[in-house]
Design an enzyme around this catalytic site. Structure first.
Site, PDB file in Angstrom:
ATOM      1  N   PRO A 191      33.302  38.588  42.420  1.00 48.52           N
ATOM      2  CA  PRO A 191      34.605  39.127  42.807  1.00 48.52           C
ATOM      3  C   PRO A 191      35.355  39.730  41.628  1.00 48.52           C
ATOM      4  O   PRO A 191      35.562  39.070  40.619  1.00 48.52           O
ATOM      5  CB  PRO A 191      35.329  37.900  43.363  1.00 48.52           C
ATOM      6  CG  PRO A 191      34.259  36.911  43.684  1.00 48.52           C
ATOM      7  CD  PRO A 191      33.188  37.152  42.678  1.00 48.52           C
ATOM      8  N   GLU A 192      35.728  40.999  41.756  1.00 46.74           N
ATOM      9  CA  GLU A 192      36.635  41.638  40.813  1.00 46.74           C
ATOM     10  C   GLU A 192      37.813  42.159  41.620  1.00 46.74           C
ATOM     11  O   GLU A 192      37.947  41.855  42.808  1.00 46.74           O
ATOM     12  CB  GLU A 192      35.914  42.734  40.024  1.00 46.74           C
ATOM     13  CG  GLU A 192      34.772  42.186  39.161  1.00 46.74           C
ATOM     14  CD  GLU A 192      34.195  43.173  38.168  1.00 46.74           C
ATOM     15  OE1 GLU A 192      34.900  44.137  37.787  1.00 46.74           O
ATOM     16  OE2 GLU A 192      33.033  42.989  37.748  1.00 46.74           O
ATOM     17  N   LYS A 251      42.989  39.731  40.338  1.00 45.51           N
ATOM     18  CA  LYS A 251      41.947  38.911  40.959  1.00 45.51           C
ATOM     19  C   LYS A 251      42.517  37.767  41.800  1.00 45.51           C
ATOM     20  O   LYS A 251      41.770  36.894  42.244  1.00 45.51           O
ATOM     21  CB  LYS A 251      41.025  38.349  39.877  1.00 45.51           C
ATOM     22  CG  LYS A 251      40.266  39.418  39.092  1.00 45.51           C
ATOM     23  CD  LYS A 251      39.357  38.792  38.054  1.00 45.51           C
ATOM     24  CE  LYS A 251      38.628  39.846  37.259  1.00 45.51           C
ATOM     25  NZ  LYS A 251      37.720  39.259  36.247  1.00 45.51           N
TER      26      LYS A 251
END
Length: 298
Positions: A2-3, A55
């Protein structure tokens, strides 16, 4: 992994499914969340907004309650219609939010906490985040000033600093440096203002192409792999990330990988397309020698 683009898409999908609806079910494996729910129930509240900030993913409930989650490396949010079979096992569930139509499930999310507007501003990292390239109010000027405040640090490490620019992770860090032809190991003071501006423009452009939404309003989750190249071949979607030992797509040189920074984060680069800056010449006493800079652009 995840970014910022992943979190942005998750927040957008959750907002479409949940915003404006009343919470009919709430289950969690986190003791702190459960304690808040026991004292001031989440059920019965209206979900007002779901948003991303770098994020972080924030779910705003009526009554000034905000659920904040961070995926780190393995977490994810899923959305299902009520009664639909989950794609992950129950043991991976950390938070469940339901309305009359949908269930939103946070699987393997390691960080989840409730805040009020006041405690969020005072006791979290979120107010200290740098400009986010995926937000409409992104300020490249602000981001450039924050980068300039770290003159002795390597640029790839600075791009990962969430208080400098929010949302970039290992993939975008490596890809942005490659697109701009800049060594990820160049120190900030070695870069010109134009080169820093080019990095920020590339970050904004590459992140935004990964959140494009052709849907006409339905609850549709983006499932395509992250890409930084405009090609139809899914196997050729990135320039350098994850391609150690393979040929550079531009020059044919071998892509390298090195662990970088105190956190030993993986950095991929092409040594031919991204050479280290040439040291600035020191003038001989009594001489006036012009400094030559190699111009690199996106």
């Amino acid at each position: 992994m995840p970014e910022g683009d992943t979190i942005f898409r998750s927040a957008r999908t959750l907002h479409k499914a949940l915003a404006g609806t009343i919470v009919t079910g709430f289950v969690t494996e986190f003791a702190q969340l459960a304690a808040v729910h026991d004292n001031t129930p989440v059920t019965g509240r209206t979900i007002e907004q779901v948003e991303s900030r770098g994020k972080w993913l924030l779910i705003h409930f009526s009554g000034d309650l905000i659920l904040v989650t961070h995926m780190l490396m393995s977490g994810s949010w899923h959305i299902y219609r009520r009664g639909e079979r989950w794609r992950r096992g129950r043991s991976h569930m950390r938070v469940l939010l339901a309305n009359e139509t949908y269930e939103a499930i946070a699987f393997d999310v390691p960080v989840a906490r409730f805040y009020t507007s006041r405690t969020l501003a005072r006791n979290s990292a979120i107010p200290r985040l740098g400009p986010d390239p995926l937000r409409a109010d992104f300020s490249a000027g602000d981001a450039a000033a924050r980068i300039a405040a770290h003159p002795q640090e390597e640029i790839a490490n600075v791009l990962l600093n969430q208080q400098v620019i929010a949302g970039l992770g290992n993939v975008f860090k490596s890809e942005v440096c490659f697109v701009c032809g800049l060594s990820p190991f160049a120190r900030v003071h070695e870069l010109s203002p134009d080169q820093v501006a080019a990095l920020l423009a590339a970050a904004e452009r590459l992140m935004n192409i990964n959140v494009s939404d052709a849907a006409s309003g339905g609850v549709i989750t983006y499932t395509g792999a992250r890409r930084t190249r405009n090609v139809s071949d899914a196997g050729a979607r990135l320039w350098v990330y994850g391609r150690r030992g393979q040929a550079c797509r531009r020059c044919g040189a071998t892509i390298l990988m090195r662990k970088q920074g105190s956190a030993a984060r993986s950095t991929y680069w092409c040594p031919q397309c991204q050479p280290l800056p040439v040291p600035k010449a020191q003038p001989i006493a009594g001489w006036s020698t012009p400094i030559l800079r190699r111009k690199v652009g996106c």
